[in-house]
Design an enzyme around this catalytic site. Structure first.
Site, PDB file in Angstrom:
ATOM      1  N   CYS A  10       0.870  -1.182   0.000  1.00  0.00           N
ATOM      2  CA  CYS A  10       0.000   0.000   0.000  1.00  0.00           C
ATOM      3  C   CYS A  10       0.905   1.230   0.000  1.00  0.00           C
ATOM      4  O   CYS A  10       2.090   1.118  -0.336  1.00  0.00           O
ATOM      5  CB  CYS A  10      -0.977  -0.024   1.179  1.00  0.00           C
ATOM      6  SG  CYS A  10      -0.208  -0.008   2.815  1.00  0.00           S
ATOM      7  N   ARG A  16      -3.310  -0.581   5.442  1.00  0.00           N
ATOM      8  CA  ARG A  16      -3.936  -1.659   4.673  1.00  0.00           C
ATOM      9  C   ARG A  16      -3.059  -2.888   4.489  1.00  0.00           C
ATOM     10  O   ARG A  16      -3.507  -4.018   4.723  1.00  0.00           O
ATOM     11  CB  ARG A  16      -4.346  -1.133   3.287  1.00  0.00           C
ATOM     12  CG  ARG A  16      -5.476  -0.158   3.330  1.00  0.00           C
ATOM     13  CD  ARG A  16      -5.618   0.588   2.028  1.00  0.00           C
ATOM     14  NE  ARG A  16      -4.508   1.513   1.812  1.00  0.00           N
ATOM     15  CZ  ARG A  16      -4.317   2.252   0.733  1.00  0.00           C
ATOM     16  NH1 ARG A  16      -5.167   2.139  -0.274  1.00  0.00           N
ATOM     17  NH2 ARG A  16      -3.301   3.075   0.641  1.00  0.00           N
ATOM     18  N   ASP A 125      -8.120   3.803   0.972  1.00  0.00           N
ATOM     19  CA  ASP A 125      -7.234   4.218   2.062  1.00  0.00           C
ATOM     20  C   ASP A 125      -8.058   4.641   3.288  1.00  0.00           C
ATOM     21  O   ASP A 125      -8.813   5.612   3.214  1.00  0.00           O
ATOM     22  CB  ASP A 125      -6.396   5.396   1.562  1.00  0.00           C
ATOM     23  CG  ASP A 125      -5.310   5.790   2.533  1.00  0.00           C
ATOM     24  OD1 ASP A 125      -5.321   5.289   3.673  1.00  0.00           O
ATOM     25  OD2 ASP A 125      -4.456   6.599   2.147  1.00  0.00           O
TER      26      ASP A 125
HETATM   27  P1  4NP Z   1      -1.714   2.806   4.084  1.00  0.00           P
HETATM   28  O1  4NP Z   1      -2.365   4.158   4.653  1.00  0.00           O
HETATM   29  O2  4NP Z   1      -1.189   3.153   2.710  1.00  0.00           O
HETATM   30  O3  4NP Z   1      -2.892   1.878   4.016  1.00  0.00           O
HETATM   31  O4  4NP Z   1      -0.666   2.374   5.049  1.00  0.00           O
HETATM   32  C1  4NP Z   1      -1.657   5.357   4.735  1.00  0.00           C
HETATM   33  C2  4NP Z   1      -0.792   5.561   5.777  1.00  0.00           C
HETATM   34  C3  4NP Z   1      -0.111   6.761   5.887  1.00  0.00           C
HETATM   35  C4  4NP Z   1      -0.289   7.746   4.938  1.00  0.00           C
HETATM   36  C5  4NP Z   1      -1.157   7.516   3.885  1.00  0.00           C
HETATM   37  C6  4NP Z   1      -1.830   6.315   3.783  1.00  0.00           C
HETATM   38  N1  4NP Z   1       0.388   8.977   5.055  1.00  0.00           N
HETATM   39  O5  4NP Z   1       0.129   9.869   4.231  1.00  0.00           O
HETATM   40  O6  4NP Z   1       1.217   9.143   5.960  1.00  0.00           O
END
Ligand code: 4NP
Length: 157
Positions: A10, A16, A125
């Site tokens: 991800c 995720r 997300d």
């Molecule tokens: P992930 O979610 O891609 O599912 O781990 C996110 C975690 C952090 C960030 C964006 C999405 N961020 O911008 O820090």
């Protein structure tokens, strides 16, 4: 049965993909499949960090402890190392393609593309939402995990 290596990807590797890793490890264990599982982020924002507390809580709700998971960034080596690299959304797929050295062995796909009837859908997300978003994420990655188990059982016949 063949040892299959699966990497879930991800953006941040804290929401995720750690849940996808946990769901697939559990599903593969239940099915008696011999797999190695990991997850990574396309970005380096959370390298070395544990999963988001809301993902930890959601995994706990499903009786899985992911507190020891640590964020890492997708690397070119991963395309040689893993049999499957599975992204969560279309933006992940673009970022994965950008990093793909082109001569690896990994089958690269978006996770829900392997779930019959869910092709083309994204695991959204949940980072900026509440706990209900993480419940939905779990349901989606669990569907993906079960579908992948079915694919591997088919493949290994
Ligand atoms: P992930 O979610 O891609 O599912 O781990 C996110 C975690 C952090 C960030 C964006 C999405 N961020 O911008 O820090």
């Amino acid at each position: 049965m063949a040892h299959t290596k699966v990497l879930f990807v991800c953006l941040g590797n804290i929401c995720r993909s750690p849940l996808a890793e946990a769901a697939f490890r559990q599903a593969a264990d239940s099915a008696g499949l011999d797999v190695a599982v990991d997850s990574a982020g396309t970005a380096d924002y959370h390298v070395g960090q544990p999963p988001d507390p809301r993902s930890i809580e959601e995994a706990e709700r499903n009786a899985i402890d992911i507190r020891h998971y640590r964020g890492r960034q997708l690397s070119e080596d991963d395309f040689h190392e893993f049999d499957f690299i599975l992204g969560m959304d279309k933006s992940n797929m673009r970022d994965i393609a950008r990093r793909d050295p082109g001569n690896g062995k990994a089958h690269v796909a978006m996770l829900l593309d392997i779930v019959p009837g869910h092709e083309g859908r994204e695991v959204g997300d949940p980072y900026y939402g509440g706990a209900d978003g993480f419940r939905r994420t779990w349901a989606e990655v669990e569907a993906g995990a079960n579908a992948l188990v079915a694919v591997l059982i088919d493949r290994n016949g």
